[in-house]
Motif scaffolding. Structure first.
Motif, PDB file in Angstrom:
ATOM      1  N   UNK A 139      11.541   8.347  -8.104  1.00 58.57           N
ATOM      2  CA  UNK A 139      11.028   7.430  -7.717  1.00 58.57           C
ATOM      3  C   UNK A 139       9.420   7.036  -7.560  1.00 58.57           C
ATOM      4  N   UNK A 140       9.058   8.781  -7.285  1.00 56.83           N
ATOM      5  CA  UNK A 140       7.954   9.395  -7.134  1.00 56.83           C
ATOM      6  C   UNK A 140       7.149   8.840  -8.267  1.00 56.83           C
ATOM      7  N   UNK A 141       7.758   9.430  -9.838  1.00 58.67           N
ATOM      8  CA  UNK A 141       7.328   8.931 -11.116  1.00 58.67           C
ATOM      9  C   UNK A 141       6.897   7.544 -10.866  1.00 58.67           C
ATOM     10  N   UNK A 142       7.597   6.482 -10.522  1.00 58.23           N
ATOM     11  CA  UNK A 142       7.028   5.221 -10.829  1.00 58.23           C
ATOM     12  C   UNK A 142       5.646   4.525  -9.799  1.00 58.23           C
ATOM     13  N   UNK A 143       5.830   5.425  -8.563  1.00 55.56           N
ATOM     14  CA  UNK A 143       4.418   5.177  -7.781  1.00 55.56           C
ATOM     15  C   UNK A 143       3.547   5.514  -7.789  1.00 55.56           C
ATOM     16  N   UNK A 144       3.401   7.166  -8.888  1.00 56.70           N
ATOM     17  CA  UNK A 144       2.378   8.007  -9.427  1.00 56.70           C
ATOM     18  C   UNK A 144       1.748   6.978 -10.382  1.00 56.70           C
ATOM     19  N   UNK A 145       2.727   6.151 -11.304  1.00 58.87           N
ATOM     20  CA  UNK A 145       2.550   5.914 -12.721  1.00 58.87           C
ATOM     21  C   UNK A 145       1.472   4.531 -12.276  1.00 58.87           C
ATOM     22  N   UNK A 146       2.222   3.746 -11.135  1.00 54.38           N
ATOM     23  CA  UNK A 146       1.726   2.777 -10.634  1.00 54.38           C
ATOM     24  C   UNK A 146       0.407   2.563  -9.306  1.00 54.38           C
ATOM     25  N   UNK A 147       0.395   4.139  -9.026  1.00 58.68           N
ATOM     26  CA  UNK A 147      -1.510   4.756  -8.499  1.00 58.68           C
ATOM     27  C   UNK A 147      -2.225   4.229  -9.007  1.00 58.68           C
ATOM     28  N   UNK A 148      -1.358   5.048 -10.185  1.00 58.10           N
ATOM     29  CA  UNK A 148      -2.600   5.259 -11.389  1.00 58.10           C
ATOM     30  C   UNK A 148      -2.981   4.579 -12.327  1.00 58.10           C
ATOM     31  N   UNK A 149      -2.167   3.777 -12.691  1.00 61.65           N
ATOM     32  CA  UNK A 149      -2.499   2.538 -13.705  1.00 61.65           C
ATOM     33  C   UNK A 149      -2.259   0.814 -12.666  1.00 61.65           C
ATOM     34  N   UNK A 150      -1.216   0.897 -12.052  1.00 55.06           N
ATOM     35  CA  UNK A 150      -1.011  -0.862 -11.013  1.00 55.06           C
ATOM     36  C   UNK A 150      -1.757  -1.508 -12.417  1.00 55.06           C
ATOM     37  N   UNK A 151      -1.942  -2.539 -12.001  1.00 57.53           N
ATOM     38  CA  UNK A 151      -2.569  -3.638 -12.002  1.00 57.53           C
ATOM     39  C   UNK A 151      -3.603  -3.444 -13.403  1.00 57.53           C
ATOM     40  N   UNK A 152      -4.560  -3.031 -13.188  1.00 63.19           N
ATOM     41  CA  UNK A 152      -5.542  -2.546 -14.334  1.00 63.19           C
ATOM     42  C   UNK A 152      -4.925  -1.732 -15.878  1.00 63.19           C
TER      43      UNK A 152
END
Length: 100
Positions: free
Chosen positions: A76-89
């Motif tokens: 879950x932490x990795x998914x949050x970090x991935x979304x924060x770093x890459x997200x929609x862009x």
């Protein structure tokens, strides 16, 4: 059952490795392919060596329930970090169908 689990594990790891390596090369300039490949494999080997030892130790000390709970938190932490770093862009995101 053990052989079937081994086959499934091997297929999953081989798919993950090739997809991860392709992603790491897609995100860098062509002149940095050697560095991206070596960094990817260093991280891959480190994760294959450290993770079983670390979580085996956690399972030994606290039990499998705690180990799987910690692993769930890591995912879950990795998914949050991935979304924060890459997200929609994320540079690999592109529409499935082009609009006219």
């Amino acid at each position: 059952m053990i052989v079937a689990a081994g086959v499934a594990h091997g297929l999953g790891l081989s798919n993950l490795q090739s997809a991860g390596q392709a992603l790491s090369l897609k995100l860098v300039d062509r002149t940095r392919y050697a560095q991206a490949t070596s960094t990817f494999f260093i991280a891959w080997d480190l994760s294959l060596g450290v993770t079983p030892a670390l979580f085996g130790y956690i399972a030994h000390l606290a039990g499998f329930t705690v180990m799987y709970s910690v692993l769930g938190g890591v995912v879950i932490s990795a998914a949050i970090v991935y979304y924060a770093v890459h997200g929609r862009s994320h540079p690999l995101k592109r529409p499935l169908f082009k609009r006219r």
